[in-house]
Design an enzyme around this catalytic site. Structure first.
Site, PDB file in Angstrom:
ATOM      1  N   ASP A   1       0.855  -1.178   0.000  1.00 46.73           N
ATOM      2  CA  ASP A   1       0.000   0.000   0.000  1.00 46.73           C
ATOM      3  C   ASP A   1       0.892   1.230   0.000  1.00 46.73           C
ATOM      4  O   ASP A   1       1.803   1.347   0.823  1.00 46.73           O
ATOM      5  CB  ASP A   1      -0.967   0.018   1.194  1.00 46.73           C
ATOM      6  CG  ASP A   1      -2.150   0.919   0.863  1.00 46.73           C
ATOM      7  OD1 ASP A   1      -2.888   0.602  -0.088  1.00 46.73           O
ATOM      8  OD2 ASP A   1      -2.322   1.972   1.518  1.00 46.73           O
ATOM      9  N   GLY A  48       0.940   6.313 -12.379  1.00 37.08           N
ATOM     10  CA  GLY A  48       0.362   7.077 -11.280  1.00 37.08           C
ATOM     11  C   GLY A  48       0.946   8.478 -11.167  1.00 37.08           C
ATOM     12  O   GLY A  48       0.985   9.258 -12.122  1.00 37.08           O
ATOM     13  N   TYR A  49       1.446   8.785  -9.978  1.00 37.66           N
ATOM     14  CA  TYR A  49       1.957  10.125  -9.686  1.00 37.66           C
ATOM     15  C   TYR A  49       3.393  10.353 -10.183  1.00 37.66           C
ATOM     16  O   TYR A  49       3.951  11.427  -9.953  1.00 37.66           O
ATOM     17  CB  TYR A  49       1.899  10.379  -8.171  1.00 37.66           C
ATOM     18  CG  TYR A  49       0.495  10.371  -7.596  1.00 37.66           C
ATOM     19  CD1 TYR A  49      -0.348  11.461  -7.772  1.00 37.66           C
ATOM     20  CD2 TYR A  49       0.004   9.279  -6.878  1.00 37.66           C
ATOM     21  CE1 TYR A  49      -1.638  11.469  -7.254  1.00 37.66           C
ATOM     22  CE2 TYR A  49      -1.278   9.278  -6.353  1.00 37.66           C
ATOM     23  CZ  TYR A  49      -2.091  10.372  -6.536  1.00 37.66           C
ATOM     24  OH  TYR A  49      -3.368  10.373  -6.027  1.00 37.66           O
ATOM     25  N   ARG A  70       9.304   2.172  -2.820  1.00 41.16           N
ATOM     26  CA  ARG A  70       9.060   0.729  -2.978  1.00 41.16           C
ATOM     27  C   ARG A  70      10.381  -0.041  -2.837  1.00 41.16           C
ATOM     28  O   ARG A  70      10.428  -1.081  -2.188  1.00 41.16           O
ATOM     29  CB  ARG A  70       8.414   0.494  -4.351  1.00 41.16           C
ATOM     30  CG  ARG A  70       8.047  -0.943  -4.650  1.00 41.16           C
ATOM     31  CD  ARG A  70       6.964  -1.045  -5.725  1.00 41.16           C
ATOM     32  NE  ARG A  70       5.720  -0.444  -5.293  1.00 41.16           N
ATOM     33  CZ  ARG A  70       5.243   0.719  -5.775  1.00 41.16           C
ATOM     34  NH1 ARG A  70       5.876   1.355  -6.739  1.00 41.16           N
ATOM     35  NH2 ARG A  70       4.128   1.219  -5.292  1.00 41.16           N
TER      36      ARG A  70
HETATM   37  P1  ITT Z   1      -3.450  -2.246  -5.254  1.00 41.22           P
HETATM   38  O1  ITT Z   1      -4.088  -1.596  -4.045  1.00 41.22           O
HETATM   39  O2  ITT Z   1      -4.328  -3.216  -5.960  1.00 41.22           O
HETATM   40  O3  ITT Z   1      -2.075  -2.790  -4.946  1.00 41.22           O
HETATM   41  P2  ITT Z   1      -3.406   0.492  -6.277  1.00 41.22           P
HETATM   42  O4  ITT Z   1      -2.873   1.077  -7.539  1.00 41.22           O
HETATM   43  O5  ITT Z   1      -4.828   0.798  -5.886  1.00 41.22           O
HETATM   44  O6  ITT Z   1      -3.154  -1.083  -6.357  1.00 41.22           O
HETATM   45  P3  ITT Z   1      -2.384   1.887  -3.897  1.00 41.22           P
HETATM   46  O7  ITT Z   1      -3.676   1.978  -3.184  1.00 41.22           O
HETATM   47  O8  ITT Z   1      -1.175   1.521  -3.096  1.00 41.22           O
HETATM   48  O9  ITT Z   1      -2.431   0.846  -5.106  1.00 41.22           O
HETATM   49  O10 ITT Z   1      -2.007   3.160  -4.752  1.00 41.22           O
HETATM   50  C1  ITT Z   1      -2.108   4.439  -4.373  1.00 41.22           C
HETATM   51  C2  ITT Z   1      -2.049   5.335  -5.579  1.00 41.22           C
HETATM   52  O11 ITT Z   1      -0.712   5.778  -5.708  1.00 41.22           O
HETATM   53  C3  ITT Z   1      -2.446   4.716  -6.925  1.00 41.22           C
HETATM   54  O12 ITT Z   1      -3.112   5.697  -7.693  1.00 41.22           O
HETATM   55  C4  ITT Z   1      -1.120   4.357  -7.554  1.00 41.22           C
HETATM   56  O13 ITT Z   1      -1.178   4.464  -8.973  1.00 41.22           O
HETATM   57  C5  ITT Z   1      -0.207   5.445  -6.980  1.00 41.22           C
HETATM   58  N1  ITT Z   1       1.131   4.910  -6.795  1.00 41.22           N
HETATM   59  C6  ITT Z   1       1.533   3.886  -6.011  1.00 41.22           C
HETATM   60  N2  ITT Z   1       2.851   3.677  -6.128  1.00 41.22           N
HETATM   61  C7  ITT Z   1       3.300   4.596  -7.012  1.00 41.22           C
HETATM   62  C8  ITT Z   1       4.557   4.888  -7.572  1.00 41.22           C
HETATM   63  O14 ITT Z   1       5.631   4.170  -7.293  1.00 41.22           O
HETATM   64  N3  ITT Z   1       4.643   5.902  -8.437  1.00 41.22           N
HETATM   65  C9  ITT Z   1       3.570   6.639  -8.772  1.00 41.22           C
HETATM   66  N4  ITT Z   1       2.341   6.419  -8.318  1.00 41.22           N
HETATM   67  C10 ITT Z   1       2.204   5.403  -7.435  1.00 41.22           C
END
Ligand code: ITT
Length: 184
Positions: A66, A143-144, A169
């Site tokens: 998470d 993502g971000y 990560r």
């Molecule tokens: P799972 O819960 O199924 O693992 P998720 O994408 O919903 O997948 P999170 O709740 O952990 O996972 O994600 C939080 C948000 O942050 C989500 O929009 C991700 O795309 C983003 N995110 C997570 N790790 C990231 C990274 O390394 N770089 C950029 N964005 C990230």
């Protein structure tokens, strides 16, 4: 090689975790069974609950990840709500919220939850400090990544290997790998 089931719906996380852990003799296999994401106000609680739930459901050892982006001037927003905020607002609107802000400090955090059936989850966390860019930069990652800068460069502008050597990560997974290697 030790294989761990990685419960996530996000294939980008799986790709990064595979790259990062490959140097440590651990392989990961994605399972997309999903787990109820508690609307908790901390990512540790979400990872703990998710890991326990998935280990019991699949009846094998699992890991979950998470992650969240915590923007200082916004009081840590979106933090535990990062997935929801990314889906509803997205990077452009976050940059709008940050328009005119001089304090652009942010922290990306990752919590890896590991659990065996019937057991309690163990948590391994990692974070990286950076800044929110003024505009979207780069198209790598997910993502971000295009708005989060470390030392002037966004994750979106970095090569995958670069991000995977300094990311939240990477830091969390290295702690997890060390613990696994030490024989628990
Ligand atoms: P799972 O819960 O199924 O693992 P998720 O994408 O919903 O997948 P999170 O709740 O952990 O996972 O994600 C939080 C948000 O942050 C989500 O929009 C991700 O795309 C983003 N995110 C997570 N790790 C990231 C990274 O390394 N770089 C950029 N964005 C990230």
């Amino acid at each position: 090689m030790r294989k761990i089931i990685f419960v996530t719906g996000n294939p980008h996380k799986v790709r990064e975790a595979s790259d990062i852990l490959s140097q440590t003799g651990i392989t990961v296999e994605q399972n997309n069974c999903g787990y109820p994401e508690l609307q908790e106000d901390n990512i540790e609680a979400i990872a703990r609950f998710g890991a326990r739930w998935a280990a019991d459901k699949l009846n094998c050892e699992v890991m979950v990840d998470d992650s969240g982006l915590f923007i200082e001037v916004l009081g840590g927003f979106p933090g535990p709500y990062s997935a929801y905020v990314f889906d509803t607002l997205g990077n452009e609107r976050i940059l709008k919220l940050m328009e005119g802000e001089t304090n652009r400090s942010a922290v990306f955090r990752c919590v890896i939850g590991y659990c065996r059936p019937g057991g309690d989850a163990l948590l391994f966390s990692g974070e990286v400090t950076g800044d929110i860019a003024k505009d979207i930069r780069g198209s790598a990652g997910f993502g971000y990544d295009p708005i989060f800068k470390v030392e002037g460069v966004t994750f979106g502008e970095m090569r995958e290997e670069e991000k995977n050597r300094l990311s939240h990560r990477y830091r969390a997974l290295m702690k997890f790998a060390r613990w696994l290697k030490e024989g628990q």
